[in-house]
Design a protein around this motif. Structure first.
Motif, short mmCIF file in Angstrom:
data_model
loop_
_atom_site.label_atom_id
_atom_site.label_comp_id
_atom_site.label_asym_id
_atom_site.label_seq_id
_atom_site.Cartn_x
_atom_site.Cartn_y
_atom_site.Cartn_z
N UNK A 1 44.95 15.06 42.71
CA UNK A 1 43.56 14.84 42.30
C UNK A 1 43.49 14.82 40.77
N UNK A 2 42.89 13.81 40.22
CA UNK A 2 42.80 13.68 38.77
C UNK A 2 41.62 14.48 38.24
N UNK A 3 41.89 15.32 37.22
CA UNK A 3 40.83 16.12 36.61
C UNK A 3 40.41 15.48 35.29
N UNK A 4 39.14 15.34 35.11
CA UNK A 4 38.64 14.73 33.88
C UNK A 4 38.11 15.77 32.91
N UNK A 5 38.09 17.06 33.34
CA UNK A 5 37.61 18.12 32.46
C UNK A 5 38.39 19.39 32.80
N UNK A 6 38.40 20.39 31.92
CA UNK A 6 39.14 21.61 32.20
C UNK A 6 38.66 22.27 33.49
N UNK A 7 39.61 22.86 34.20
CA UNK A 7 39.25 23.54 35.44
C UNK A 7 38.46 24.80 35.13
N UNK A 8 37.47 25.13 35.95
CA UNK A 8 36.75 26.39 35.75
C UNK A 8 37.67 27.58 35.98
N UNK A 9 37.45 28.66 35.24
CA UNK A 9 38.29 29.85 35.38
C UNK A 9 37.77 30.73 36.50
N UNK A 10 38.67 31.16 37.36
CA UNK A 10 38.34 32.00 38.50
C UNK A 10 38.89 33.41 38.26
N UNK A 11 38.17 34.49 38.61
CA UNK A 11 36.85 34.52 39.24
C UNK A 11 35.75 34.09 38.28
N UNK A 12 34.71 33.50 38.82
CA UNK A 12 33.58 33.08 38.01
C UNK A 12 32.82 34.33 37.57
N UNK A 13 32.37 34.36 36.34
CA UNK A 13 31.70 35.53 35.77
C UNK A 13 30.30 35.64 36.33
N UNK A 14 29.92 36.88 36.72
CA UNK A 14 28.55 37.15 37.16
C UNK A 14 27.90 38.01 36.09
N UNK A 15 26.75 37.57 35.59
CA UNK A 15 26.10 38.29 34.51
C UNK A 15 25.50 39.59 35.00
#
Length: 398
Positions: free
Chosen positions: A1-15
């Motif tokens: 799968x081609x990515x056009x933007x940086x991958x999100x970092x996991x775990x996602x931050x919860x405020x």
């Protein structure tokens, strides 16, 4: 799968534990399954949509056992011989043994004792008078007392195992060595307790599990000890956090607390809606590995790839829940949430958690209808650095 933007970092931050996972919900708006990057640089799939999440936790092509193997992905703290780390026939056999001892009837038989405990705690709260920290005086001692009663653990040991639990469920708040020490201490403590119960049986789940048999089989020593230490640790902490956050939410939206005071019949359903709205257990760390190629949410997951499920985001999926980001204590389909998982790994402790939460809310709203926060919500201090977030203290008055 081609990515056009940086991958999100996991775990996602919860405020905030009271807020939705804004990043996860944003990504769900794009796709039910996304590719992400773990903080060590490894990549994984993240199931966000309810249908995709349910598929991962019920489809045998996604393996928990493969995720805890020595060469498995290094996400979370893998402990062997746990029910949550087993698959297939091995899991079915071990779960059957636990289910013979830890039955809904056993939980129901605890109801009078739990109701009495809640009453005693609220007696002490009323004697102490406001202002008062509800975590110290109510939401912490309730689940700790219940788990001690259930497992036959001396209540005076609570300080030690609560500290070890903090470490076991630690994330950024502890070093890997400290987390490992917490897990090791909890396991050793339960190993000693099992030995003591063999010598001097009691009327408790630990004793029942030592002697339970099914089809001529019984639990191995490691299965018994490791699953009991998980019950002792995570079992009380998840209920503590869920109850504390539920009360903070209800007192922040004071009209919702007042509604339950006026309509106690809503409380069983309110428990389900609060579980849907405020999922706090670290299920995002219970990752799985695909053992063959699988179609998931429109994506092709290859054999050997890692998949995480974000139950709390799946609980906000508009494909299943109308206005999913609204708190609706009367929501008729709230029980469809995934907070206790689904399929073979559905949480064995769900009936006990529901009983504790419903009993606590019923008695609080009956006896303290004037309960309110003693400080502005933004001044409530949070316990940070763990996989689960919750208030460190909950100052209230009435």
């Amino acid at each position: 799968m081609t990515q056009t933007c940086p991958l999100p970092e996991f775990p996602f931050v919860r405020s905030s534990a009271l807020d939705a996972d804004a990043r996860g919900i944003e990504l769900l708006g794009d796709a039910p399954v996304v590719r992400a990057r773990y903080r060590d640089g490894g990549e994984l799939w993240v199931a966000l949509g309810n249908e995709a999440a349910r598929q991962v936790v019920t489809d045998p092509r996604f393996s928990r056992h493969a995720a805890v193997e020595p060469d498995g992905p290094k996400i979370g703290n893998a402990v062997p011989d746990l029910l949550i780390s087993m698959d297939g026939k091995a899991h079915l056999a071990a779960r059957r043994l636990f289910s013979k001892a830890f039955t809904p009837r056993m939980v129901e038989n605890m109801r009078p004792w739990i109701e009495g405990l809640v009453g005693e705690l609220l007696d002490q709260v009323e004697r102490a008078g406001p202002p008062l920290d509800l975590v110290e005086h109510f939401t912490a001692p309730l689940p700790v007392s219940v788990i001690c009663q259930l497992l036959g653990v001396p209540y005076e040991d609570r300080g030690s195992f609560m500290d070890w639990t903090d470490r076991m469920l630690g994330d950024t708040g502890y070093t890997p060595q400290e987390i490992g020490e917490g897990i090791g201490n909890l396991r050793n403590y339960m190993r000693d307790l099992v030995a003591a119960k063999r010598a001097h049986p009691g009327d408790d789940l630990t004793t029942e599990l030592i002697h339970v048999r099914a089809a001529g089989a019984r639990l191995t020593e490691d299965q018994l000890v490791n699953n009991l230490f998980l019950m002792l640790g995570a079992g009380h902490d998840t209920t503590l956090k869920q109850l504390s956050n539920s009360l903070l939410l209800l007192l922040t939206r004071r009209e919702e607390y007042a509604r339950l005071c006026e309509r106690p019949d809503l409380i069983p359903n309110a428990v389900e809606e609060l579980l849907r709205y405020l999922l706090l257990s670290p299920t995002g760390m219970l990752i799985r590995v695909a053992v063959q190629d699988v179609e998931l949410g429109g994506q092709r997951v290859r054999a050997g790839e890692t998949v995480a499920v974000l139950h709390h985001v799946a609980n906000r999926d508009p494909a299943l829940f109308a206005c999913p980001n609204d708190l609706d204590l009367g929501r008729e389909d709230a029980i469809k949430h995934l907070s206790f998982g689904a399929g073979p790994h559905f949480c064995l402790g769900a009936p006990l958690a529901r009983l504790e939460l419903a009993t606590a809310l019923t008695e609080l709203t009956r006896r303290l209808p004037g309960l309110r926060l003693a400080v502005p919500p933004q001044e409530v201090p949070w316990k940070e650095g763990g996989l689960q977030r919750g208030p460190l203290r909950l100052p209230v008055e009435w």
